[in-house]
Enzyme design. Structure first.
Site, PDB file in Angstrom:
ATOM      1  N   ILE A 163      -0.649  -5.819  -7.206  1.00 50.69           N
ATOM      2  CA  ILE A 163      -1.220  -5.479  -5.797  1.00 50.69           C
ATOM      3  C   ILE A 163      -1.842  -7.373  -5.261  1.00 50.69           C
ATOM      4  O   ILE A 163      -2.329  -7.104  -4.105  1.00 50.69           O
ATOM      5  CB  ILE A 163      -2.885  -5.172  -6.418  1.00 50.69           C
ATOM      6  N   ASP A 164      -2.017  -8.412  -5.347  1.00 51.91           N
ATOM      7  CA  ASP A 164      -1.335  -9.305  -4.576  1.00 51.91           C
ATOM      8  C   ASP A 164      -0.144  -9.453  -3.932  1.00 51.91           C
ATOM      9  O   ASP A 164      -1.102  -9.169  -2.647  1.00 51.91           O
ATOM     10  CB  ASP A 164      -1.036 -10.996  -5.282  1.00 51.91           C
ATOM     11  N   PHE A 165       0.881  -8.947  -4.443  1.00 58.13           N
ATOM     12  CA  PHE A 165       1.764  -9.156  -3.813  1.00 58.13           C
ATOM     13  C   PHE A 165       2.013  -7.600  -2.116  1.00 58.13           C
ATOM     14  O   PHE A 165       2.055  -7.607  -1.459  1.00 58.13           O
ATOM     15  CB  PHE A 165       3.183  -8.860  -3.958  1.00 58.13           C
TER      16      PHE A 165
END
Length: 402
Positions: A163-165
């Site tokens: 999700i961060d990426f």
């Protein structure tokens, strides 16, 4: 092949930290943008996480400076850099940069064409806006975690910071769109992305499915709710993935592995029926495959044209001939860690290279260079460092990690 990269005329001021923001600015830097990353005097927290591997990977091709933004002099440095920048990126909890006098409204006063991008856990609006955000929180609140794991086990987190990426990728795309719009209108804009919305966007067809049929996603482990047998199976040595997704594949599979009798049973005659009776079917398939070696089984499935794959660990991924042929992993020399492997920009374009130009900066490595470019004199730079406003790279830093 052209050596000029498409974003070489774009300047990015990067106040972000952790993973999502740095991944965004890494993508922009990989495509030629000049990225100046600001850190506090103690260094970004991710310099200490996972042996610094995340920081080393996500901050390549960037210049790094240390500025105490809470001081008037530090704020002035940031404002001067923002005035010269096309893009400003931050990933603080909403309101934090505004309290420093570095929010969107303050920045656009002197630079109305700025593309000001913010990544946060829940976005700049809504009842959760003030909450800090984390990848796993977004996975939990989006439905993704409840849909991941084995049927009889607990929900599980995906094994990377997806999700961060993904948020970083979406924001990079949003920045490119905003830059394109600025070319047409001359106007800058605010780009607002949240980890929660990123995760929900990956649940897209489940949202639609629920609205149509009022059914919730289930956990299937390595299997797929729409096909059977379509999952990981054990062999004599290593597990592999087998994907029997059509009637044609099922017939060929059964004849090749001594399961012809299954073709006579009505309950296995269509994919829909096989899914309904997977609890009976999967053990029969597992029994037929367990005495093959992984290589024997992969070769046989490949000959049949049935989707298959080995389960590779990272060391095997690096050495795989297809991975090497695509040149997705390359070595870069780092002053602290020597040669390190990292993934390159994954999109291939016929007229453009994907260079790894410079390693992640040492703490304060480019502070002096950037301030000189802002017309600070050497004496002023020395005075700012004495006051704790800035930090330049230590001469001995190349011998010890931050």
């Amino acid at each position: 092949m052209f050596t000029m990269l498409p974003l070489e005329d774009i300047r990015v001021l990067d106040l972000s930290h952790a993973a999502a923001g740095p991944y965004c600015s890494m993508l922009l830097a990989d495509m030629g943008a000049e990225v100046v990353k600001i850190e506090p005097a103690h260094g970004e927290h991710f310099r200490q996480v996972l042996g610094s591997s995340i920081f080393v990977n996500l901050n390549r091709n960037k210049r790094g400076i240390v500025v105490n933004m809470a001081t008037p002099e530090g704020k002035d440095i940031v404002l001067k850099l923002a005035h010269q920048s096309d893009v400003m990126l931050e990933s603080f909890t909403p309101g934090s940069v505004d309290r420093l006098g570095l929010g969107y409204e303050a920045i656009k006063e002197s630079n109305p064409g700025i593309i000001y991008a913010s990544i946060s856990g829940f976005g700049q609006t809504g009842p959760y806006r003030d909450r800090p955000g984390y990848d796993v929180v977004a996975q939990a609140m989006s439905g993704l975690m409840l849909a991941t794991g084995t049927p009889d086990g607990p929900p599980v987190r995906i094994g990377t910071s997806l999700i961060d990426f993904s948020a970083g990728l979406f924001v990079a795309f949003g920045i490119i769109l905003a830059l394109r719009n600025r070319e047409k209108t001359g106007q800058g804009c605010r780009v607002d992305m949240s980890l929660l919305e990123t995760a929900i966007s990956w649940m897209n067809y489940w949202v639609t499915y629920y609205s149509m049929y009022q059914k919730l996603p289930q956990r299937w482990g390595s299997a797929h709710e729409m096909f059977a047998p379509y999952q990981v199976f054990a062999t004599k040595d290593k597990p592999i993935f087998v994907g029997v997704s059509t009637n044609k594949f099922f017939e060929a599979f059964c004849r090749a592995f001594g399961l012809e009798h299954l073709l006579e049973e009505e309950k296995f005659s269509t994919n829909e029926l096989r899914c309904q009776h997977r609890d009976e079917l999967v053990p029969l398939v597992a029994e037929a495959l367990k005495n093959y070696s992984s290589q024997e089984l992969l070769a046989k499935l490949e000959e049949l044209g049935i989707p298959n794959a080995p389960l590779l660990n990272i060391d095997e991924v690096i050495e795989h001939p297809q991975v090497q042929a695509r040149d997705i992993i390359a070595d870069m020399e780092h002053p602290l860690y020597g040669p390190v492997k990292m993934t390159k920009f994954p999109v291939h374009m016929s007229n453009m290279d994907r260079p790894l130009r410079a390693p992640a900066p040492l703490l304060g490595e480019h502070t002096e260079e950037v301030l000189l470019r802002l017309d600070y004199s050497p004496a002023e730079i020395e005075a700012l460092e004495q006051k704790g406003v800035i930090l330049r790279a230590r001469k001995d830093q190349a011998t010890r990690p931050v």
